[in-house]
Design a protein around this motif. Structure first.
Motif, PDB file in Angstrom:
ATOM      1  N   PHE A  71       6.389   1.224  -2.765  1.00 53.58           N
ATOM      2  CA  PHE A  71       5.631   0.098  -3.314  1.00 53.58           C
ATOM      3  C   PHE A  71       6.196  -1.226  -2.811  1.00 53.58           C
ATOM      4  N   SER A  82       4.907  -2.087   0.446  1.00 54.17           N
ATOM      5  CA  SER A  82       3.445  -2.123   0.624  1.00 54.17           C
ATOM      6  C   SER A  82       2.747  -3.043  -0.369  1.00 54.17           C
ATOM      7  N   GLN A  83       3.463  -4.023  -0.916  1.00 53.60           N
ATOM      8  CA  GLN A  83       2.876  -4.906  -1.923  1.00 53.60           C
ATOM      9  C   GLN A  83       1.700  -5.718  -1.386  1.00 53.60           C
ATOM     10  N   LYS A  99      -0.433  -4.662   0.914  1.00 49.95           N
ATOM     11  CA  LYS A  99      -1.447  -3.764   1.467  1.00 49.95           C
ATOM     12  C   LYS A  99      -2.425  -3.321   0.386  1.00 49.95           C
ATOM     13  N   ARG A 147      -3.576  -0.368  -1.570  1.00 47.41           N
ATOM     14  CA  ARG A 147      -2.895   0.898  -1.844  1.00 47.41           C
ATOM     15  C   ARG A 147      -3.889   1.917  -2.412  1.00 47.41           C
ATOM     16  N   VAL A 175      -4.162   5.731  -3.832  1.00 54.97           N
ATOM     17  CA  VAL A 175      -3.334   6.806  -4.384  1.00 54.97           C
ATOM     18  C   VAL A 175      -4.216   8.024  -4.651  1.00 54.97           C
ATOM     19  N   ILE A 190      -2.479   1.484   2.896  1.00 53.79           N
ATOM     20  CA  ILE A 190      -1.589   2.643   2.855  1.00 53.79           C
ATOM     21  C   ILE A 190      -2.231   3.720   1.990  1.00 53.79           C
ATOM     22  N   ILE A 195      -1.522   7.091  -0.062  1.00 48.23           N
ATOM     23  CA  ILE A 195      -0.352   7.685  -0.716  1.00 48.23           C
ATOM     24  C   ILE A 195      -0.757   8.935  -1.484  1.00 48.23           C
ATOM     25  N   TYR A 231       3.038   3.080  -7.832  1.00 47.26           N
ATOM     26  CA  TYR A 231       2.336   2.579  -6.655  1.00 47.26           C
ATOM     27  C   TYR A 231       1.342   1.463  -6.964  1.00 47.26           C
ATOM     28  N   HIS A 236      -1.999   1.211  -7.806  1.00 51.58           N
ATOM     29  CA  HIS A 236      -3.080   1.429  -6.862  1.00 51.58           C
ATOM     30  C   HIS A 236      -4.184   0.379  -6.953  1.00 51.58           C
TER      31      HIS A 236
END
Length: 357
Positions: A98, A101-102, A104, A106, A108, A156, A158, A177, A179
């Motif tokens: 995380f 990738s803050q 990006k 995300r 999940v 990303i 995940i 994460y 998301h």
């Protein structure tokens, strides 16, 4: 570049993260009490295999930018104690991912089953369509050297595991994460050794769904009754996108997707895989791809390793390997193979594995 030390570097996802960081040019070191193949050879090739096994507090020093703590480590680990004394930042691998990738989008992928398959399909389609992405997946998949990819990509993907985060953090990994897009494939009681109460286990997924932000999207399998109930009765701020099993036909042991563009041949088969495929398509659509692009790319997807993986095929027989680590998954696998080859004799060999099964 930064300097990181891994406590319990030998785990499947831990050693892949270590390799990914080393590939980016970071200084990486690590410890473990035992490291098995293929982790051992891969770490050795990258020059980051520990000289000797065990825990050595002298490896922990103030110049480290962070400690990445594996689930395998105990809470009284001497290296962990030393890191706390020195005030070095300590991350579980989901916290670290995380942190990286803050900025990006995300995505999940969660659920008791299908996570790896869905994630693998998405990665295959995005790469085939030349879309830049980072990723975290729970198995080695064809065409990818590592199970972790970190770059400057804007998105990303995940694979979100509900298992415990670390010895210091007993929350599920997928909570960390935060998301933008979440997919939940299904809920079937798993990890009994850690979650002995089924209501508690279901609550993990309910909490994840409710974490969907107002600007985000929850994609869920409407054919799983527990997932459907939670997704459609709980207060969820983001957009909700249900998906069923993708329509398909079986002809001479080959599966064809039934689409507006006609019948499309694929290598996957079985209702669970057709659900996984449809969920993956919904994610790809949320990321800006079209159905036409998805159907074009899915035709070359061979499947994830150990997920109804074709090992050999001859005129008089075919052999698959499948990692079905819960009764519901084993049943689904057997039924899928019987439906795909209704006129053949089926021999199934099951290896019982670990107490959580």
């Amino acid at each position: 570049m930064n300097s990181y030390h891994f406590i319990a570097i030998g785990g499947a996802i831990m050693h892949n993260l270590a390799l990914a960081l080393a590939k980016k040019g970071h200084q990486v070191s690590g410890s473990d009490d035992e490291i098995y193949e293929p982790s051992r050879s891969r770490l050795e090739k990258a020059g980051i295999l520990p000289d000797k096994f065990g825990w050595y507090p002298e490896k922990i020093h103030e110049d480290l930018d962070g400690i990445i703590l594996g689930m395998h480590a105990r809470i009284d680990n001497p290296e962990l104690i030393k890191a706390k004394e020195l005030g070095i930042p300590i991350y579980s691998f989901p916290e670290f991912v995380f942190n990286q990738s803050q900025d990006k989008k995300r995505v999940v992928i969660a659920g008791s089953h299908g996570k790896t398959s869905i994630t693998s399909i998405i990665l295959h389609v995005l790469r085939d369509q030349k879309v830049q992405f980072d990723y975290l997946v729970g198995a080695q998949i064809e065409g990818f050297d590592l199970m972790v990819g970190l770059s400057d990509a804007p998105v990303i993907i995940i694979e979100g595991d509900e298992y415990l985060t670390s010895p210091l953090d007993r929350r599920p990994k997928f909570y960390h994460y935060k998301h933008d897009i979440a997919l939940v494939s299904g809920i079937a009681w798993d990890h009994f050794n850690v979650f002995p109460d089924f209501d508690e286990y279901k609550g993990l997924f309910a909490n994840l769904m409710k974490m969907t932000p107002e600007s985000g999207t929850l994609i869920y399998c409407e054919e799983d009754p527990l997932v459907k109930q939670i997704a459609e009765t709980e207060s969820i701020n983001g957009k909700r996108v249900p998906y069923p099993t993708h329509p398909a036909a079986i002809k001479n042991g080959k599966t064809y997707l039934i689409t507006d563009q006609g019948e499309i041949p694929i290598h996957l088969f079985g209702d669970h895989n057709l659900q996984n495929l449809n969920g993956a398509m919904k994610v790809c659509l949320e990321l800006g791809l079209t159905q036409e692009q998805f159907y074009q790319s899915i035709q070359t997807f061979k499947g994830a390793a150990k997920r109804l993986e074709l090992l050999t095929e001859k005129s008089d027989g075919v052999m698959y390997r499948d990692f079905a680590h819960a009764p519901s998954k084993l049943k689904a696998t057997v039924e899928a193979v019987k439906r795909q080859f209704p006129n053949r004799n089926l021999v199934a060999v099951q290896e019982l594995h670990t107490y959580s099964s």
